[in-house]
Design an enzyme around this catalytic site. Structure first.
Site, mmCIF file in Angstrom:
data_model
loop_
_atom_site.group_PDB
_atom_site.id
_atom_site.type_symbol
_atom_site.label_atom_id
_atom_site.label_comp_id
_atom_site.label_asym_id
_atom_site.label_seq_id
_atom_site.Cartn_x
_atom_site.Cartn_y
_atom_site.Cartn_z
ATOM 1 N N CYS A 84 -41.430 24.629 11.340
ATOM 2 C CA CYS A 84 -41.142 24.320 9.932
ATOM 3 C C CYS A 84 -41.007 25.566 9.069
ATOM 4 C CB CYS A 84 -42.209 23.390 9.373
ATOM 5 S SG CYS A 84 -42.329 21.884 10.326
ATOM 6 N N CYS A 208 -47.098 11.922 3.029
ATOM 7 C CA CYS A 208 -46.281 12.645 4.021
ATOM 8 C C CYS A 208 -44.976 13.146 3.413
ATOM 9 C CB CYS A 208 -45.893 11.710 5.166
ATOM 10 S SG CYS A 208 -47.280 10.963 6.020
ATOM 11 N N ILE A 211 -38.424 12.621 6.497
ATOM 12 C CA ILE A 211 -37.439 13.169 7.435
ATOM 13 C C ILE A 211 -36.128 13.315 6.661
ATOM 14 C CG2 ILE A 211 -36.098 12.509 9.478
ATOM 15 C CD1 ILE A 211 -38.937 11.399 10.474
ATOM 16 N N LYS A 333 -42.786 17.183 -0.206
ATOM 17 C CA LYS A 333 -43.132 15.768 -0.371
ATOM 18 C C LYS A 333 -42.006 14.966 -1.022
ATOM 19 C CE LYS A 333 -44.883 11.902 -0.517
ATOM 20 N NZ LYS A 333 -43.517 11.443 -0.515
ATOM 21 N N HIS A 337 -37.889 17.551 3.426
ATOM 22 C CA HIS A 337 -38.255 18.639 4.341
ATOM 23 C C HIS A 337 -37.291 18.697 5.540
ATOM 24 C CE1 HIS A 337 -40.445 21.480 6.628
ATOM 25 N NE2 HIS A 337 -41.344 20.693 7.188
#
Ligand code: COA
Length: 393
Positions: A84, A208, A211, A333, A337
Site C-alpha cells: 500500500c 475500513c 476497494i 477511508k 484507496h
C-alpha cells in the site's frame, strides 16, 4: 546532482468504481492535468515511474502501455511495488533519480484498477502483503484482521472505544464530501459507523477503506529545471524517511505503534530539522486504511504523546482549525484507496494544500508552508514519510 527536487505538476482522477475507462485512459485522466499544470509535454519527460501493485488487473505492463498511449516511448521507465506504500515508493524512485543527477524531469504515476477482480480475490491478494506462510496460509488472516489486532491492542492499553474509531471515519467522510475526486462524497455520523456490519472486530464496514480504482500523477523537476523554466507554482520535497518492519507480526513487540513509521518519521524530521511536528507542520495525510491506524499514526508521527492520539480525535483536534489537520481530503477511508495511487494522491494533496488550491471547505491554514504525508505498506512492512514545503531547505 540536484540538491533540491520540486513537484511542478499534479493530476488526479476520480476515485471509485471506474468501469467506464480502461487502464491507459484512467492513467491519462491524471497525467493530462499534470502536464498542463507543469506546462510540459510528454517529450519533455526524461524518465517515468509507475507505482502499481496490479495483480488484480488484466494489464501488467503498465509503463509500456502508458508509453504507447501518452507518447512517452522510448524514454526509460520503471514499475514499482511496495504494497500500500507503492505510490510513495514510486515518488522515492523519481526523487532519487533527480537527486543523483540521472534525470531532470520525472513523471510519477500511481494507478490501480482493483475492481477488475471480484472482492474476495482482491481481499485474498491484499492479504498476501502480510506474511503469507505464517499468517495468511495457516491462519487465514486478511487485512481488516491484521489491523484489528493493532486496534484491539490500542483499545486495551489506552482505553479507546469503537466510538473513538468511528470518529475518525466521521471526520474523513466530512472532508471526503468536499472532495470531488473522492469515492464517497457523503457525510456520516458515529451511528452510521456503529450500525454498519462487522468485518473484523472492532472494525465495521465504515472503519475500513474501500476497494478503489483510480490514478494520481506528479511531475518532479530538478532545481535547475525549475529555475530554467521560471516555474512559480511548485512545492519542494524537503525530506523523505523510509522504514521497513518485520514480515511476521509475531516478531513485533508492540501492536500500538508501527516501528517502521517511527523510524521513517524521525529520519524525515532530522533531514527537515523539525523538532515539534505539530507546531512546525500545517497538516498531514496519514495512512488511514482502517480507522485505528490513523490514531496510531498521530502518535508514530509525534503529533502527540503515546496514548494521547485518541484525545486528538475525541477533541476534534485533527479537523481544520485544530492542533493539526489530518486527511482533509477524505483520507483512504472516504477518498478511496487504489493501492498504487494512494501515495501519489497524498503528494497531490500536499501540493494543493500548500499552494492554497484545495476545494472550498477543506483548505487548511498553511502558515508554516509545510505538509507531511505518511504512506504505509502492509501492516508497517514499509513506511514512507515525506515532508513537502514551499521554501526549499
Ligand atoms: N466504507 C463504506 N462503505 C463501503 C465500503 C467502505 N469501506 N466498502 C464498500 N462499501 C459499500 C459499497 O459502496 C456498497 O454499497 P451499496 O450496496 O450501497 O452499493 C456496499 O458497501 C457493499 O460493497 P462491497 O464492495 O460489495 O463490500 P464488501 O463487503 O465486498 O467489501 C470491505 C467491504 C470493507 C470488506 C472491503 O472493502 C475491504 O476489504 N476493504 C479493505 C481494503 C484493504 O484491506 N486495503 C488495504 C489496506 S492497507
Amino acid at each position: 546532482m540536484s540538491e533540491n527536487v520540486a513537484i511542478i505538476g499534479v493530476g488526479h482522477s476520480k476515485f471509485g468504481t471506474r468501469k467506464d475507462v480502461n487502464i491507459p485512459e484512467l492513467c491519462w485522466e491524471s497525467m493530462k492535468p499534470a502536464f498542463e499544470t507543469a506546462n510540459l509535454e510528454p517529450k519533455d519527460i526524461d524518465f517515468f515511474v509507475v507505482g502499481t501493485a496490479g495483480m488484480w488487473s488484466s494489464e501488467q505492463a503498465v509503463p509500456a502501455l502508458i508509453a504507447e498511449y501518452a507518447d512517452l516511448a522510448p524514454k526509460g521507465s520503471m514499475r514499482v511495488e511496495a504494497a500500500c506504500a507503492t505510490g510513495n515508493a514510486a515518488i522515492r524512485v523519481g526523487y532519487t533519480a533527480i537527486k543523483s543527477g540521472l534525470a531532470d524531469i520525472v513523471l510519477v504515476l500511481g494507478v490501480e484498477k482493483m475492481q477488475e477482480s471480484p472482492n474476495p480475490t482482491i481481499i485474498e491478494m491484499i492479504g498476501r502483503f502480510g506474511s503469507y506462510f505464517w499468517e495468511f496460509e495457516n491462519f487465514g488472516l486478511t487485512f481488516p484482521g491484521y489491523y484489528a489486532l493493532h486496534g484491539t491492542a490500542y483499545m486495551l492499553r489506552y482505553g479507546a472505544t469503537e466510538e473513538d474509531f468511528a470518529r475518525v471515519a466521521v471526520k474523513n467522510h466530512y472532508y471526503g464530501a468536499k472532495n470531488p475526486y473522492a469515492q464517497f462524497q457523503k457525510e456520516i455520523d458515529v451511528e452510521t459507523v456503529l450500525k454498519s456490519p462487522y468485518v473484523a472486530w472492532p472494525f465495521k464496514l465504515f472503519d475500513c477503506s474501500p476497494i478503489t480504482d483510480g490514478s494520481a500523477c506528479v511531475i518532479l523537476a530538478s532545481e535547475e529545471k525549475v529555475k530554467e523554466m521560471g516555474i512559480e507554482e511548485k512545492v519542494w520535497i524537503l525530506a523523505q524517511g523510509v522504514g521497513t518492519g518485520t514480515a511476521n507480526l509475531s516478531r513485533r513487540e508492540d501492536f500500538t505503534s508501527l516501528a517502521s513509521a517511527r523510524f521513517a518519521a524521525e529520519q524525515a524530521y532530522k533531514i527537515a530539522k523539525i523538532e515539534e511536528p505539530a507546531k512546525e507542520i500545517d497538516g498531514a495525510n496519514v495512512h488511514d486504511c482502517f480507522t485505528a491506524p490513523e490514531i496510531i499514526a498521530y502518535e508514530d508521527l509525534r503529533f502527540c504523546k503515546r496514548g494521547e492520539g485518541v484525545e486528538l480525535i475525541r477533541n476534534e483536534q485533527t479537523y481544520i482549525g485544530g492542533k493539526i489537520p489530518v486527511n482533509v481530503d477524505g483520507g483512504l477511508k472516504a477518498k478511496g484507496h487504489p493501492i498504487g495511487a494512494t501515495g501519489v494522491s497524498q503528494a497531490v494533496e500536499a501540493y494543493k494544500q500548500l499552494l492554497r488550491k484545495a476545494d472550498p471547505g477543506r483548505q487548511a491554514d498553511v502558515r508554516n508552508g509545510r505538509w507531511l504525508t505518511h504512506n504505509v505498506g502492509g501492516t508497517g512492512h514499509y513506511t514512507y514519510v515525506t515532508i513537502y514545503g514551499l521554501e526549499k531547505r
